[in-house]
Motif scaffolding. Structure first.
Motif, mmCIF file in Angstrom:
data_model
loop_
_atom_site.group_PDB
_atom_site.id
_atom_site.type_symbol
_atom_site.label_atom_id
_atom_site.label_comp_id
_atom_site.label_asym_id
_atom_site.label_seq_id
_atom_site.Cartn_x
_atom_site.Cartn_y
_atom_site.Cartn_z
ATOM 1 N N LEU A 67 -5.628 -0.159 -10.144
ATOM 2 C CA LEU A 67 -5.112 0.956 -9.372
ATOM 3 C C LEU A 67 -4.520 1.962 -10.346
ATOM 4 O O LEU A 67 -5.195 3.327 -9.971
ATOM 5 C CB LEU A 67 -4.465 0.885 -8.375
ATOM 6 C CG LEU A 67 -4.585 -0.045 -7.207
ATOM 7 C CD1 LEU A 67 -3.528 -0.324 -6.338
ATOM 8 C CD2 LEU A 67 -5.981 0.507 -6.439
ATOM 9 N N ILE A 89 0.869 -1.227 -0.008
ATOM 10 C CA ILE A 89 0.169 -0.034 0.183
ATOM 11 C C ILE A 89 0.929 1.113 0.128
ATOM 12 O O ILE A 89 0.682 2.206 -0.826
ATOM 13 C CB ILE A 89 -0.988 -0.099 1.266
ATOM 14 C CG1 ILE A 89 -2.096 -1.106 1.030
ATOM 15 C CG2 ILE A 89 -1.801 1.451 1.340
ATOM 16 C CD1 ILE A 89 -2.794 -1.415 2.320
ATOM 17 N N THR A 149 -3.918 7.663 -11.910
ATOM 18 C CA THR A 149 -5.002 6.590 -11.042
ATOM 19 C C THR A 149 -5.961 6.355 -11.791
ATOM 20 O O THR A 149 -6.710 7.511 -12.379
ATOM 21 C CB THR A 149 -5.059 7.113 -9.683
ATOM 22 O OG1 THR A 149 -5.510 8.506 -9.743
ATOM 23 C CG2 THR A 149 -3.744 7.000 -8.960
ATOM 24 N N ALA A 168 1.280 6.735 -6.770
ATOM 25 C CA ALA A 168 0.240 7.663 -7.161
ATOM 26 C C ALA A 168 0.599 9.223 -6.862
ATOM 27 O O ALA A 168 0.270 10.126 -7.527
ATOM 28 C CB ALA A 168 -0.994 7.557 -6.156
ATOM 29 N N GLY A 222 -9.201 3.262 -8.406
ATOM 30 C CA GLY A 222 -7.714 3.233 -7.760
ATOM 31 C C GLY A 222 -7.678 4.504 -6.976
ATOM 32 O O GLY A 222 -7.243 4.559 -5.728
ATOM 33 N N ARG A 223 -8.111 5.606 -7.092
ATOM 34 C CA ARG A 223 -8.254 6.801 -6.516
ATOM 35 C C ARG A 223 -9.092 6.871 -5.219
ATOM 36 O O ARG A 223 -8.498 7.123 -4.148
ATOM 37 C CB ARG A 223 -8.729 8.105 -7.314
ATOM 38 C CG ARG A 223 -8.669 9.557 -6.782
ATOM 39 C CD ARG A 223 -9.101 10.427 -7.542
ATOM 40 N NE ARG A 223 -8.594 10.229 -8.913
ATOM 41 C CZ ARG A 223 -9.169 10.139 -10.031
ATOM 42 N NH1 ARG A 223 -10.366 10.027 -9.990
ATOM 43 N NH2 ARG A 223 -8.653 9.942 -11.260
ATOM 44 N N ALA A 234 -6.977 4.529 1.751
ATOM 45 C CA ALA A 234 -5.927 3.785 2.419
ATOM 46 C C ALA A 234 -4.943 4.887 3.197
ATOM 47 O O ALA A 234 -4.260 4.781 4.393
ATOM 48 C CB ALA A 234 -5.112 3.187 1.288
ATOM 49 N N ARG A 235 -4.880 5.997 2.409
ATOM 50 C CA ARG A 235 -4.167 7.234 3.101
ATOM 51 C C ARG A 235 -4.405 7.637 4.366
ATOM 52 O O ARG A 235 -3.931 7.721 5.322
ATOM 53 C CB ARG A 235 -3.999 8.535 1.999
ATOM 54 C CG ARG A 235 -3.581 9.566 2.483
ATOM 55 C CD ARG A 235 -1.823 9.516 3.174
ATOM 56 N NE ARG A 235 -1.023 9.351 2.102
ATOM 57 C CZ ARG A 235 0.260 8.919 2.346
ATOM 58 N NH1 ARG A 235 0.843 8.712 3.548
ATOM 59 N NH2 ARG A 235 1.136 8.810 1.250
ATOM 60 N N ALA A 294 2.188 1.704 -3.443
ATOM 61 C CA ALA A 294 1.335 2.200 -4.334
ATOM 62 C C ALA A 294 0.789 3.737 -3.966
ATOM 63 O O ALA A 294 0.673 4.623 -4.926
ATOM 64 C CB ALA A 294 0.021 1.356 -4.173
ATOM 65 N N LEU A 295 0.915 4.307 -2.873
ATOM 66 C CA LEU A 295 0.677 5.574 -2.470
ATOM 67 C C LEU A 295 1.808 6.522 -3.022
ATOM 68 O O LEU A 295 1.716 7.574 -3.664
ATOM 69 C CB LEU A 295 0.434 5.701 -0.997
ATOM 70 C CG LEU A 295 -0.718 5.406 -0.579
ATOM 71 C CD1 LEU A 295 -0.741 5.205 1.165
ATOM 72 C CD2 LEU A 295 -1.613 6.186 -0.865
ATOM 73 N N LEU A 307 -7.049 4.349 -2.672
ATOM 74 C CA LEU A 307 -5.765 4.959 -2.071
ATOM 75 C C LEU A 307 -6.151 6.278 -1.238
ATOM 76 O O LEU A 307 -5.314 6.283 -0.236
ATOM 77 C CB LEU A 307 -4.996 5.385 -3.422
ATOM 78 C CG LEU A 307 -4.168 4.363 -4.106
ATOM 79 C CD1 LEU A 307 -3.674 4.708 -5.292
ATOM 80 C CD2 LEU A 307 -3.390 3.611 -3.422
ATOM 81 N N GLU A 308 -6.988 6.804 -1.524
ATOM 82 C CA GLU A 308 -7.554 8.017 -0.511
ATOM 83 C C GLU A 308 -8.051 7.343 0.843
ATOM 84 O O GLU A 308 -7.576 7.868 1.728
ATOM 85 C CB GLU A 308 -8.589 8.810 -1.177
ATOM 86 C CG GLU A 308 -8.469 9.806 -2.330
ATOM 87 C CD GLU A 308 -9.365 10.475 -2.877
ATOM 88 O OE1 GLU A 308 -10.720 9.996 -2.364
ATOM 89 O OE2 GLU A 308 -9.101 11.315 -3.654
#
Length: 327
Positions: free
Chosen positions: A64, A23, A74, A30, A78-79, A85-86, A26-27, A82-83
């Protein structure tokens, strides 16, 4: 059969666990919109980043990123992932930071049982100093009877009690912190009101009033202990009033009472306070806590109390060192 340690059920189906490293990578992709840029920022190989992100996409069942020769973009799915996840990682960082601070006694709650006035003196200074140096530790200060406080300390529903006495107690640690001269509270128009100090011989025949609420019962016992003998028993009335009302009754001439030195910081209409002259009327005040209590804030409070007292508990030369070592 898949390894249960590497899989979990999501939505009713068995799926592989997602590791935080994938993760984070991946961030980074992005953020840099590039696998190569993410790899440089993380200090690892681009192939490793690409492999982990692809594996993450396979586990999630979504793409993603849209790959292009000049970089990535992204996807909508995926966006959103990831948002979230952040946000989750930020919350974890916050939780870890608070846990570390809590483990050092910098945050949390400290429950303190008190038995004396906070108007002035050692206890007021200790609580003010501790609250200033530990602003994120919430102080839950509770008034109550000494024996009730000690029972709560043993049950860990109080972290520490500050009470009179310095005797050892079963299941508790005790450290005497300071002593206060016992004072007599009497009406301003009393014949002895202008005395700098008083003796028991001068007041033992007076009428005393005490509260039925703490610390009234202990004050009653103290008066009896200091004045009663085979030929004399003191006149002590127990009233169903709180201590503030009791002091007002003293000013109105209903009787005398005894107070700790901390009460002398208060101005009460028509009441004066004079110390008892005898060294025997210096009451010890101690911190009482359970050695099994693992609240880190308690250890910091005891260290602060020791520092303010300027000495170690008599007979326990390593007391302060044991507290400091446990932080």
């Amino acid at each position: 059969m898949p390894n249960a340690a590497d899989h979990l059920f999501v939505g009713g189906r068995l799926t592989e666990r997602i590791d935080l490293v994938s993760i984070v990578q991946a961030l980074a992709v992005a953020e840099h919109l590039s696998f190569s840029g993410a790899a440089r920022a993380l200090g690892i190989r681009q192939s490793g980043v690409s492999k982990r992100v692809r594996r993450l996409e396979d586990i999630l069942g979504i793409a993603l990123f849209e790959r292009h020769p000049r970089g990535v973009r992204t996807t909508i799915a995926g966006r959103e992932f990831l948002e979230r996840a952040r946000t989750a990682l930020d919350e974890m960082d916050h939780a870890f930071a608070r846990a570390r601070r809590g483990g050092r006694g910098e945050t949390g709650v400290l429950r303190i049982g008190v038995f004396t006035s906070l108007a002035g003196g050692f206890l007021r200074e200790l609580i003010l100093e501790f609250s200033r140096s530990h602003p994120d530790v919430a102080l839950d200060i509770q008034e109550g009877e000494r024996r009730v406080h000690i029972a709560k300390v043993r049950a860990h529903s109080l972290d520490v009690a500050i009470a009179t006495g310095n005797a050892d107690l079963v299941g508790c640690e005790t450290a005497e912190l300071w002593r206060e001269q016992v004072h007599v509270a009497l009406p301003a128009n009393h014949p002895l009101a202008d005395r700098i100090e008083l003796s028991w011989d001068e007041i033992k025949d007076e009428r005393f009033i005490v509260s039925e609420f703490p610390p009234g019962p202990e004050v009653h016992d103290y008066i009896v202990r200091r004045t009663a003998d085979y030929s004399h028993y003191p006149d002590v009335a127990r009233l169903a009033v709180q201590h503030e009302t009791l002091m007002s009754l003293v000013g109105m001439g209903f009787g005398l009472t005894l107070v700790s030195e901390g009460w002398t910081a208060l101005t009460i209409p028509d009441v004066v306070m004079a110390p008892l002259a005898s060294e025997a009327d210096r009451a010890p005040f101690s911190a009482i806590w359970s050695p099994a209590n693992d609240n880190p804030a308690l250890r910091r409070f005891l260290t602060a109390a020791h520092a303010l007292a300027g000495r170690v508990r008599p007979g326990t030369s390593d007391w302060a060192n044991r507290i400091a070592a446990s932080q």
